[in-house]
Structures are given as C-alpha cells and as structure tokens.
Design a protein around this motif. Sequence first.
Motif, mmCIF file in Angstrom:
data_model
loop_
_atom_site.group_PDB
_atom_site.id
_atom_site.type_symbol
_atom_site.label_atom_id
_atom_site.label_comp_id
_atom_site.label_asym_id
_atom_site.label_seq_id
_atom_site.Cartn_x
_atom_site.Cartn_y
_atom_site.Cartn_z
ATOM 1 N N GLY A 150 -2.013 45.859 33.478
ATOM 2 C CA GLY A 150 -3.351 45.426 33.755
ATOM 3 C C GLY A 150 -3.827 44.513 32.823
ATOM 4 N N ASN A 151 -5.101 44.702 31.912
ATOM 5 C CA ASN A 151 -5.553 43.739 31.000
ATOM 6 C C ASN A 151 -5.517 44.517 29.822
ATOM 7 N N SER A 152 -4.670 45.582 29.683
ATOM 8 C CA SER A 152 -4.423 46.348 28.437
ATOM 9 C C SER A 152 -2.955 46.145 28.044
ATOM 10 N N ILE A 153 -2.603 46.139 26.852
ATOM 11 C CA ILE A 153 -1.442 45.950 26.244
ATOM 12 C C ILE A 153 -1.031 47.064 25.435
ATOM 13 N N LYS A 154 0.188 47.590 25.823
ATOM 14 C CA LYS A 154 0.838 48.744 25.095
ATOM 15 C C LYS A 154 1.657 48.133 23.919
ATOM 16 N N ILE A 155 1.716 48.657 22.896
ATOM 17 C CA ILE A 155 2.437 47.975 22.028
ATOM 18 C C ILE A 155 3.065 49.150 20.828
ATOM 19 N N THR A 156 4.535 48.750 20.746
ATOM 20 C CA THR A 156 5.270 49.579 19.725
ATOM 21 C C THR A 156 5.035 48.908 18.443
ATOM 22 N N ARG A 157 4.711 49.576 17.255
ATOM 23 C CA ARG A 157 4.748 48.591 16.260
ATOM 24 C C ARG A 157 5.636 49.557 14.991
ATOM 25 N N GLU A 158 6.180 49.017 13.946
ATOM 26 C CA GLU A 158 6.624 49.770 12.982
ATOM 27 C C GLU A 158 5.705 49.888 11.843
ATOM 28 N N ILE A 159 5.672 51.205 11.227
ATOM 29 C CA ILE A 159 4.850 51.678 10.393
ATOM 30 C C ILE A 159 5.466 52.127 9.073
ATOM 31 N N GLU A 160 5.099 52.232 7.975
ATOM 32 C CA GLU A 160 6.024 52.550 6.846
ATOM 33 C C GLU A 160 6.293 53.914 7.273
ATOM 34 N N GLY A 161 7.867 53.945 7.256
ATOM 35 C CA GLY A 161 8.314 55.354 7.498
ATOM 36 C C GLY A 161 8.579 55.780 9.078
ATOM 37 N N GLY A 162 8.219 54.893 9.990
ATOM 38 C CA GLY A 162 8.246 55.279 11.429
ATOM 39 C C GLY A 162 7.553 54.397 12.522
ATOM 40 N N SER A 163 7.292 54.653 13.701
ATOM 41 C CA SER A 163 6.832 53.681 14.485
ATOM 42 C C SER A 163 5.589 54.207 15.162
ATOM 43 N N GLN A 164 5.005 53.748 15.985
ATOM 44 C CA GLN A 164 3.743 54.054 16.605
ATOM 45 C C GLN A 164 3.326 53.272 17.730
ATOM 46 N N THR A 165 3.013 53.907 18.867
ATOM 47 C CA THR A 165 2.425 53.432 20.206
ATOM 48 C C THR A 165 1.207 53.189 19.907
ATOM 49 N N VAL A 166 0.493 51.937 20.168
ATOM 50 C CA VAL A 166 -1.011 51.833 20.149
ATOM 51 C C VAL A 166 -1.350 50.840 21.434
ATOM 52 N N GLY A 167 -2.541 51.139 21.872
ATOM 53 C CA GLY A 167 -3.140 50.385 22.858
ATOM 54 C C GLY A 167 -4.162 49.403 22.470
ATOM 55 N N VAL A 168 -4.190 48.317 23.263
ATOM 56 C CA VAL A 168 -5.074 47.429 22.694
ATOM 57 C C VAL A 168 -5.608 46.595 24.014
ATOM 58 N N VAL A 169 -6.748 45.970 23.977
ATOM 59 C CA VAL A 169 -7.301 45.288 25.334
ATOM 60 C C VAL A 169 -6.883 43.644 24.793
ATOM 61 N N THR A 170 -6.787 42.899 26.014
ATOM 62 C CA THR A 170 -6.691 41.527 25.657
ATOM 63 C C THR A 170 -8.010 40.907 25.220
ATOM 64 N N PRO A 171 -8.159 39.607 24.713
ATOM 65 C CA PRO A 171 -6.936 38.862 24.143
ATOM 66 C C PRO A 171 -6.669 39.507 22.784
ATOM 67 N N VAL A 172 -5.019 39.381 22.453
ATOM 68 C CA VAL A 172 -4.815 39.822 21.230
ATOM 69 C C VAL A 172 -3.521 39.019 20.786
ATOM 70 N N VAL A 173 -3.047 38.708 19.529
ATOM 71 C CA VAL A 173 -2.174 38.184 19.052
ATOM 72 C C VAL A 173 -1.169 39.280 18.514
ATOM 73 N N ALA A 174 0.133 39.040 19.203
ATOM 74 C CA ALA A 174 1.221 40.400 18.762
ATOM 75 C C ALA A 174 2.018 39.492 17.926
ATOM 76 N N ILE A 175 2.303 40.103 16.810
ATOM 77 C CA ILE A 175 3.251 39.580 15.582
ATOM 78 C C ILE A 175 4.402 40.303 15.802
ATOM 79 N N VAL A 176 5.526 39.545 16.219
ATOM 80 C CA VAL A 176 6.880 40.451 16.559
ATOM 81 C C VAL A 176 7.648 40.282 15.540
ATOM 82 N N GLN A 177 8.472 41.424 15.601
ATOM 83 C CA GLN A 177 9.941 41.467 14.718
ATOM 84 C C GLN A 177 11.189 41.918 15.508
ATOM 85 N N LYS A 178 12.100 42.185 14.844
ATOM 86 C CA LYS A 178 13.478 42.516 15.435
ATOM 87 C C LYS A 178 12.758 43.620 16.358
ATOM 88 N N GLY A 179 13.711 43.810 17.751
ATOM 89 C CA GLY A 179 13.438 44.884 18.651
ATOM 90 C C GLY A 179 12.502 44.332 19.931
#
Lengths: 322, 247
Positions: free
Chosen positions: B149-178
């Motif tokens: 819909g108008n929400s974005i589900k993101i997986t991001r790397e954190i120190e020593g692991g990863s995390q799933t976060v939800g955020v509403v648009t507009p958003v800047v996604a700063i991407v890396q490998k994967g």
Amino acid sequence: MSVLIYVDNTDGKFKKAGFEAASYGAAIAQQAGMKAVAVSLGKVDAAELQKLANYGINNVMSSADERFASMDNQAAAKALAVAAIQCNAEIIVLAHNNLGKAIAPRLSVKLQAGLVTNVTGLPTSLSPFTVNKNVFTGKAVGHTTIHTPVKVLTLSYNSFGLVEKTTDLVVESFDTGLGQADFGLNVEQTQQVTGKILLSEAEIVVAGGRGMKGPENWSGIEELASVLGAGTACSRPVSDEGWRPHGEHVGQTGKIIAPNLYFALGISGAIQHLGGVSGSKVIVAVNKDPDAPIFEAADYGIVGDVMKVLPQFIEAAKELKG
Amino acid sequence: MKILVLIGNVPDTTTKIKFNADKTAFDAAGVQWIINPWDELALTRAMELKEAPGSSIESITVANVGRQETEATLRKALAIGADKAIRVDADAQDAFYVANQLAQIAGGFDLIFAGVEASDYNGAAVGGMLAELLGIQSVSAVSGLLVEGNSIKITREIEGGSQTVGVVTPVVAIVQKGIAKEPRIPAMRGIMMARSKPLEVVNPVATETRVSFVSFDLPPAKANCKKFTEEQGKELINALREEAKVL
Ligand SMILES: Cc1cc2nc3c(=O)[nH]c(=O)nc-3n(C[C@H](O)[C@H](O)[C@H](O)COP(=O)(O)OP(=O)(O)OC[C@H]3O[C@@H](n4cnc5c(N)ncnc54)[C@H](O)[C@@H]3O)c2cc1C
Ligand SMILES: Nc1ncnc2c1ncn2[C@@H]1O[C@H](COP(=O)(O)O)[C@@H](O)[C@H]1O
C-alpha cells in the motif's frame, strides 16, 4: 567550544567503534583546546557511561529516552543537533558504522556544517580545517578542507585506535525535547547474530575464497578463527554461491574492513576484493598461483595448497595460544 | 506510487586510480564510466517492484547531477527499464551541493532510492542529506524492500544483525548489497526503446560549497611480500608474532 562525540550503543552497550570515536574526538579537543563531550542516546546504565572516562571524555550528555532504541535516523539527528547547540560544538565526531553513516549527513544539514566521512586521522590543520579521508574504496587518500564554522566527521574504523586517557567524567542527563511525532519508524523484528565476532569489530579476520573449493572445507577456517578469536569473511563469489552467508562478504560491494591482521586463503585478490580489505595492517595470503594479485597486497605469503597450509596454521596458532 | 532512483556516474570498478600531475584531481583519461554499483542494484529492485503482479508503481524516474558526459550512464538506466531521466546540468561539487540540486526535483516522489556510497569519493552522504532537505524519513543500510500500500517494509543491517522496519512514504531508502540479487543488464529492446524515452535537463540552483578536495595521494607502496614455503606454515605464524607483532 567543544568537540561532540556521538557514542552509539547496541542494547545499552558501547562498542569498540564508539570508544575509538571518543578517543579520536578527545584528541582533536586537546589539539584545539576544547572540551570533549560525548553524547549517548537511549538507555545506557551508569557503569557503561563511566567507561568513557577511560578515553579522554570530559562530559557525557545522556538521554535515557528508550525510543532511541528504534534507531530512527531522523530522530537521532534531531537529538544530536540539540546536543550540539547546547554544548556549543564546533566539531562533531561519529563512527563510520551503519548508524554513524546514516545520521551524520542529516545532522550536517541541520547544523549547516560541512561533512567529511571515512576520515582516517587527526586534522592536519585546524585552520583551514583539513583532514584526510579514504577515497576510491581505499585505493587513494583525499586531503579535504571544510569551509564552514561547524564540522561533522565520521571516523573510519580502526584508523585511529583506542587511546586510553583517564578523566574525571561528568555525566549529565539531557532532554532532547523530542515528541512522539518525531519517531516515525516502526521496528517489527530484530535478528541479532550472537556468539560470533562481529566483522566490524574484529582485530583479526580469516577469509576464504573460491580456492577453498566448497563450503565443506570451511571448518578449518572456523577453527583457525576460533583459536585466534578472529572473525570470518569471504570473497563475493563465495557468498554468491551460498557457501557462506552474505554478511561475510568483504570488498568494494560488501563490507569494508580494516583489521590488524587479515588472512586471505584461496582468494585471488581482485581489485574489487582488495578495495574492501587493503586498510588491514598486515595481510597474509595463501594461494597456489604465484602470480595471484593478492601477493602484491600481502605482507606475508605462501605459494601453495591452502588445504596443506591451513592445518599448519591451526596447529601453530594452538601452540601460541595454548 | 512514483519511484526516483539516484544514479551516480563512477569509474568502472577495475579502474586503475591515477591523478593529474599536481595531484589535485582524478585523471579520467581512458576511464570507462558505469552506474554506481549500488544504484544499479536499486534500479533493479525498483524494476522488480514495478513488474510484480498487482504493483502500485506508476513510474520509475532516474536522476543524476552531472555534465553532458553522464548522459550515457542515464541512457543505460533507461535501457534497463526506467521510464524517464532527469539530469541537473552541473559539476557535482560536494555532497551537499548534489543533495541540494536533487532536492529541487525530488518533491512528489513516494520512494527515493540512493546508494550507500558512490564508489569514487565514498561520501556515503547524498541520500541522508536529501532526506533531511526534504524533511522526510530515511532508512540506511537497506538490504531488502517491499511495498505494501503506502507503507514500505524494509530490511536493514544493524551492528551484528538485521532488522525489519515499517515506514510510511515518502521515504529515502539508502541501499546496499542484498537489495537485488544481480544487477539487470540492458536488453537489445531496452536499448532501442531508451532512445525515445524522455531525458530532461534542468539548470542547477545556486548552492555554497562546504567541503573541497585539496589534493590526493596514492597509498604508499607495500614492501615486498615475505614468502614462506608450503611446509613453513608454522614459521609464518611465528613471524606474525615475533616480527609483525599482530598475534
Ligand atoms: C562491480 C563488481 C564488484 C565486485 N565486488 C567484489 C567484492 O566486494 N568482493 C569480492 O571479493 N569480489 C568482488 N567482485 C568480484 C571480483 O572481481 C572477483 O571475481 C572475486 O573477488 C574473486 O573471488 P575469489 O578470489 O574467491 O575467486 P577466484 O578469482 O576464482 O580465485 C580463487 C583463487 O584461489 C586460488 N586457489 C585455487 N585452489 C587453491 C588451493 N588449493 N590452494 C590455494 N589457492 C588456491 C586460485 O589460484 C585463485 O587465485 C566484484 C566484481 C565486480 C564486477
Ligand atoms: N552526482 C550525483 N547524481 C545523482 N545521484 C548521486 C550523485 N552523487 C551521489 N548520488 C547518489 O548518492 C549515493 C551516495 O553517494 P555519495 O554520498 O556521493 O557517496 C549514490 O549511490 C547515488 O545514489
């Protein structure tokens, strides 16, 4: 005037990169005749905060607001800007880790400050303010000048090291003034890898490439790493093949690391691989091809079969550590 | 939903880095230019999102701050599948300059992709600065992204692991490998179609330069590699302790 250092925590604990940023910020403060003030966001207990007294920090501004645990970049940048203004910060230092990289650009816009990321050492001049940074993924160094009165820096990992200097630390709590509307990130799930040495923190890294032939041969790498207290890493094709998890991929498009000691086992040393590891202090290479480019980057090397050499490494390491 | 993908134009990853005689600038002679690797992955992910069944993505725009030379790179992005390109006609001075130019054209997009860093000057700055200038959320170290819909589900790397976060648009996604498995390569048909897709050129806005490069240096050449034989694994480990003092 002060130097403000953001020391980030994971579940209330500081990490080496944070202490390194503190050491670095304290050294600039001394160079410039300023106060070294650390800022901590989120719940961190008094004993943990007190550790900053070992790294030359004079004051800590601590906000125990638990909402910072969500690592919301927009909120954190806002809070740091409040702290920077409160302590009249001229220079702000963050670690060049995931969080520092995410927050520093936002903070620099808020403070109308020039930003230099991936900094590799102390300023070479305070006026004009000049620092060196990594460029072309470790293939060169750029000398940069910041023209604005306030400056934001992110410090490249393991480029300065920990410098112990005991101080009489003053801890004060501070109110960021942030409201619920400032936190827009909804954390749904966290997976923390436990029991492993983090690549970003490891002093020694043992890495394998396609020359290891297959995932079944990684037990030797894991054993050497565990004897040495090292992290494990791999080249890109190894993670692409699924032999190892993606988090272990180092190089230009993976993690960029700079440990004190890096073992490249069965890795050819392609330019994109070297980009991510050339900051290592000492590189050891084992490769059966005498012309493999890895030997140009290595300090110590063996031309030979890694399957024959690795067991000797493990045995020698056990003797040393045993 | 409208997507904007920022496109950095950088030397090919195999480029041998050299500088001009007084070491004040990168020597671009003979250099092949490519889409910054993370931006290429971001564009690939944007295409996957658009092509997904029931997708709400209306269009994908790509943008670059650069001179006419960078148009070949933007055309490549169009050939991969972007619908439209925008070039802000200016030399990319520092990250703030670039972000400020992009802020002029980035209003109205719901999802903006930036790369974690450009592989030339490793700034790791433009995405975050742009989000701050637009006053919107940014999520960094992004290794996975879904649109719901108008929400974005993101997986991001954190120190020593990863995390799933939800955020509403507009958003800047700063991407890396994967974020995508393999970058897409333009197909012949894409290359033909790219020629007729719009590439808009806009003028820059006046912006101060906050940071500048004074000069560059190549790292000092390594001393020769000290070699041991295949039977001397132990001796090498001992040298790491006695001589290099790293064990
Ligand atoms: C845009 C781009 C980005 C890239 N980013 C990265 C990156 O971030 N990281 C990365 O690693 N790569 C990256 N690459 C890939 C890179 O170009 C190389 O292909 C890759 O690093 C090679 O991995 P390797 O050394 O494990 O494998 P190979 O090149 O296959 O080398 C294997 C080596 O093992 C040796 N060997 C074989 N058997 C033995 C044995 N029994 N004993 C000892 N030695 C043996 C061989 O002599 C050879 O040198 C990138 C490529 C591109 C195009
Ligand atoms: N000149 C530019 N034009 C468009 N996007 C850019 C430009 N420079 C950087 N970017 C974007 O910002 C990201 C980070 O770049 P940097 O902050 O320069 O390391 C890149 O991956 C691009 O997505």
